[in-house]
Design a protein around this motif. Structure first.
Motif, PDB file in Angstrom:
ATOM      1  N   GLN A   1       0.822  -1.213   0.000  1.00 56.10           N
ATOM      2  CA  GLN A   1       0.000   0.000   0.000  1.00 56.10           C
ATOM      3  C   GLN A   1       0.856   1.263   0.000  1.00 56.10           C
ATOM      4  OE1 GLN A   1      -3.244   0.169   2.875  1.00 56.10           O
ATOM      5  NE2 GLN A   1      -3.025   2.392   3.037  1.00 56.10           N
ATOM      6  N   ALA A   2       2.040   1.172   0.587  1.00 61.96           N
ATOM      7  CA  ALA A   2       2.919   2.345   0.654  1.00 61.96           C
ATOM      8  C   ALA A   2       3.333   2.839  -0.725  1.00 61.96           C
ATOM      9  CB  ALA A   2       4.158   2.009   1.483  1.00 61.96           C
ATOM     10  N   ASP A   3       3.183   2.009  -1.752  1.00 63.30           N
ATOM     11  CA  ASP A   3       3.587   2.388  -3.102  1.00 63.30           C
ATOM     12  C   ASP A   3       2.479   3.080  -3.883  1.00 63.30           C
ATOM     13  OD1 ASP A   3       6.050   1.192  -2.643  1.00 63.30           O
ATOM     14  OD2 ASP A   3       5.346  -0.765  -3.347  1.00 63.30           O
ATOM     15  N   TYR A   4       1.302   3.262  -3.257  1.00 69.24           N
ATOM     16  CA  TYR A   4       0.143   3.791  -3.981  1.00 69.24           C
ATOM     17  C   TYR A   4      -0.457   4.996  -3.272  1.00 69.24           C
ATOM     18  CZ  TYR A   4       0.349  -0.584  -6.564  1.00 69.24           C
ATOM     19  OH  TYR A   4       0.771  -1.629  -7.337  1.00 69.24           O
ATOM     20  N   ARG A   5      -1.072   5.868  -4.082  1.00 69.60           N
ATOM     21  CA  ARG A   5      -1.860   6.957  -3.519  1.00 69.60           C
ATOM     22  C   ARG A   5      -3.100   6.357  -2.865  1.00 69.60           C
ATOM     23  NH1 ARG A   5      -3.134  11.328  -7.895  1.00 69.60           N
ATOM     24  NH2 ARG A   5      -3.826  12.411  -6.009  1.00 69.60           N
ATOM     25  N   TRP A   6      -3.525   6.944  -1.756  1.00 62.14           N
ATOM     26  CA  TRP A   6      -4.626   6.349  -1.014  1.00 62.14           C
ATOM     27  C   TRP A   6      -5.711   7.381  -0.725  1.00 62.14           C
ATOM     28  CZ3 TRP A   6      -4.708   1.286  -1.060  1.00 62.14           C
ATOM     29  CH2 TRP A   6      -5.680   0.607  -0.322  1.00 62.14           C
ATOM     30  N   GLY A   7      -5.516   8.186   0.324  1.00 59.29           N
ATOM     31  CA  GLY A   7      -6.518   9.167   0.702  1.00 59.29           C
ATOM     32  C   GLY A   7      -6.779   9.145   2.194  1.00 59.29           C
ATOM     33  N   SER A   8      -7.734   9.963   2.637  1.00 56.48           N
ATOM     34  CA  SER A   8      -8.094  10.046   4.050  1.00 56.48           C
ATOM     35  C   SER A   8      -9.596  10.203   4.170  1.00 56.48           C
ATOM     36  CB  SER A   8      -7.394  11.233   4.718  1.00 56.48           C
ATOM     37  OG  SER A   8      -7.790  12.457   4.100  1.00 56.48           O
ATOM     38  N   ALA A   9     -10.149   9.761   5.311  1.00 52.84           N
ATOM     39  CA  ALA A   9     -11.596   9.806   5.522  1.00 52.84           C
ATOM     40  C   ALA A   9     -11.922  10.628   6.761  1.00 52.84           C
ATOM     41  CB  ALA A   9     -12.153   8.391   5.671  1.00 52.84           C
ATOM     42  N   GLU A  10     -13.027  11.374   6.685  1.00 51.11           N
ATOM     43  CA  GLU A  10     -13.474  12.187   7.814  1.00 51.11           C
ATOM     44  C   GLU A  10     -14.993  12.274   7.810  1.00 51.11           C
ATOM     45  OE1 GLU A  10     -13.195  16.729   6.399  1.00 51.11           O
ATOM     46  OE2 GLU A  10     -11.325  15.583   6.060  1.00 51.11           O
ATOM     47  N   LEU A  11     -15.562  12.593   8.987  1.00 54.24           N
ATOM     48  CA  LEU A  11     -16.999  12.827   9.065  1.00 54.24           C
ATOM     49  C   LEU A  11     -17.319  14.248   8.645  1.00 54.24           C
ATOM     50  CD1 LEU A  11     -18.312  11.188  12.378  1.00 54.24           C
ATOM     51  CD2 LEU A  11     -18.870  10.540  10.034  1.00 54.24           C
ATOM     52  N   VAL A  12     -18.435  14.416   7.933  1.00 55.13           N
ATOM     53  CA  VAL A  12     -18.934  15.741   7.573  1.00 55.13           C
ATOM     54  C   VAL A  12     -20.401  15.816   7.986  1.00 55.13           C
ATOM     55  CG1 VAL A  12     -17.330  16.180   5.696  1.00 55.13           C
ATOM     56  CG2 VAL A  12     -19.450  14.936   5.232  1.00 55.13           C
ATOM     57  N   HIS A  13     -20.907  17.034   8.108  1.00 55.73           N
ATOM     58  CA  HIS A  13     -22.253  17.251   8.618  1.00 55.73           C
ATOM     59  C   HIS A  13     -22.953  18.321   7.776  1.00 55.73           C
ATOM     60  CE1 HIS A  13     -20.541  15.181  12.117  1.00 55.73           C
ATOM     61  NE2 HIS A  13     -19.546  16.055  12.040  1.00 55.73           N
ATOM     62  N   TRP A  14     -24.238  18.190   7.623  1.00 59.25           N
ATOM     63  CA  TRP A  14     -25.050  19.166   6.898  1.00 59.25           C
ATOM     64  C   TRP A  14     -26.502  19.005   7.332  1.00 59.25           C
ATOM     65  CZ3 TRP A  14     -23.669  14.487   5.246  1.00 59.25           C
ATOM     66  CH2 TRP A  14     -24.628  13.682   4.641  1.00 59.25           C
ATOM     67  N   MET A  15     -27.387  19.832   6.803  1.00 52.51           N
ATOM     68  CA  MET A  15     -28.803  19.782   7.121  1.00 52.51           C
ATOM     69  C   MET A  15     -29.584  19.342   5.894  1.00 52.51           C
ATOM     70  SD  MET A  15     -28.925  20.865  10.307  1.00 52.51           S
ATOM     71  CE  MET A  15     -30.521  21.563  10.693  1.00 52.51           C
ATOM     72  N   SER A  16     -30.549  18.435   6.100  1.00 57.77           N
ATOM     73  CA  SER A  16     -31.416  18.020   5.003  1.00 57.77           C
ATOM     74  C   SER A  16     -32.389  19.143   4.668  1.00 57.77           C
ATOM     75  CB  SER A  16     -32.197  16.759   5.390  1.00 57.77           C
ATOM     76  OG  SER A  16     -33.176  17.063   6.368  1.00 57.77           O
ATOM     77  N   ASN A  17     -33.173  18.951   3.627  1.00 60.30           N
ATOM     78  CA  ASN A  17     -34.145  19.973   3.230  1.00 60.30           C
ATOM     79  C   ASN A  17     -35.184  20.239   4.304  1.00 60.30           C
ATOM     80  OD1 ASN A  17     -33.039  20.606   0.746  1.00 60.30           O
ATOM     81  ND2 ASN A  17     -34.275  19.114  -0.383  1.00 60.30           N
TER      82      ASN A  17
END
Length: 343
Positions: A33-49
């Motif tokens: 995995q160290a040889d590849y681009r990966w990414g990062s994950a996080e929580l996000v928040h918003w309001m529904s309609n």
């Protein structure tokens, strides 16, 4: 002894004290995995309609720069934010995009939660997902003209519904979608032989009554009746031995959009069920879905199967995967009105 994982950390084996102190890792099972681009994950928040606070997962590619604009891939089912720390190997799978794979190629990935109101499952998805996408666009790092959406089964249905109501998506893939709840209600689940009525009246489809008691709801929640409103290129995966959602549901949507001269593609892997079980088919599907989204979201050249289709009589011998033509931005419009069948 335990395993632990995050979106970035492979679930290796660890040992330590009973209170998890003095922990040390025993295995290094995924060093490549160290040889590849990966990414990062996080929580996000918003309001529904309807002003309901919602959560979702946002996955950013390595080297993320908030001053840049990225293509966005949206994926959902019902509620998935509790999977924030789930590790996902970038392998082809049965039906869905792989988050780490798309992030490694420069996509931002968004996985929103959806709450539901009985009687209005399609509208519930629309009211949750679209404000979530708009909240990301408002932050400036998403290109509003390069938003894609992908889902399968229940997720595929919701996508088919949403594209009849919004043009926010530049491309959509809806796997094994119910397109017509009135015809689906009277069918059976081919694998078990069960009547499909139960799931519309009381379970996942959430209509809340019979076809005769809630006729208007069945029509309102059926994308087929509003297909003339679609302006989003649509790719569908629906296999001829699907035991959960009869593949005539995909056929109804496909022929409707073809009749309306709208850009639509349908892939059918003969002998496969609700998801793809054979690895060669999984790999073929992953390539075609990548080509579809890359064409509409990052201006890649289209493959021949999108431009010309692959006749059923040559399936498996002529794959049509080679890229031809010009990127969509140079053509000045969308392409691919002929549809296609997969291997």
């Amino acid at each position: 002894m335990w395993t632990r994982q995050t979106f970035v950390e492979f679930p290796d084996v660890w040992v330590g004290d009973a209170d998890f102190e003095n922990a040390r890792r025993l295995t290094d099972a995924n060093p490549q995995q160290a040889d590849y681009r990966w990414g990062s994950a996080e929580l996000v928040h918003w309001m529904s309609n309807d002003r309901t606070p919602l959560d979702g997962i946002l996955i950013k590619p390595d080297g993320f720069d908030p001053s840049q604009r990225y293509p966005l891939m949206v994926y959902f089912y019902e509620r998935m934010s509790d999977g924030l720390h789930s590790y996902q190997t970038p392998l082809p799978n049965r039906a869905s995009v792989r988050f780490s794979f798309y992030a490694s190629r420069g996509y931002v990935v968004f996985i929103p939660d959806i709450p539901y109101e009985i009687g209005y499952p399609g509208e519930s998805a629309l009211d949750a997902v679209v404000p979530g996408v708009q909240s990301l666009i408002a932050q400036g790092f998403i290109d509003p003209d390069r938003v894609g959406v992908q889902g399968h089964s229940w997720g595929g249905y919701q996508i088919a519904y949403m594209i009849t109501k919004t043009n926010i998506f530049a491309a959509a893939e809806a796997g094994a979608p119910v397109s017509n709840m009135t015809s689906a209600y009277g069918g059976i689940r081919w694998q078990s032989g069960m009547s499909r009525m139960f799931q519309y009246e009381r379970t996942q489809s959430r209509i809340g009554g019979t076809l005769w008691d809630e006729r208007d709801r069945y029509v309102h929640n059926s994308p087929l009746f509003f297909a003339d409103k679609i302006r989003t290129p649509l790719l569908m995966l629906h296999n001829d031995e699907d035991g959960a959602v009869p593949w005539y549901q995909g056929i109804e949507m496909f022929v409707a959009m073809r009749r309306l001269a709208l850009p639509v593609f349908m892939l059918n892997y003969n002998g496969e069920g609700h998801g793809l079980g054979r690895q060669p088919n999984q790999e073929d599907w992953a390539i075609r879905m990548q080509q579809f989204f890359d064409h509409y979201l990052v201006d890649a050249q289209p493959p021949r199967w999108m431009e010309e289709g692959v006749p059923a009589v040559v399936k498996g011998r002529d794959l049509g995967l080679e890229l031809i033509g010009k990127p969509v931005s140079e053509e000045g419009g969308v392409s691919g009105e002929r549809g296609a069948t997969g291997r």
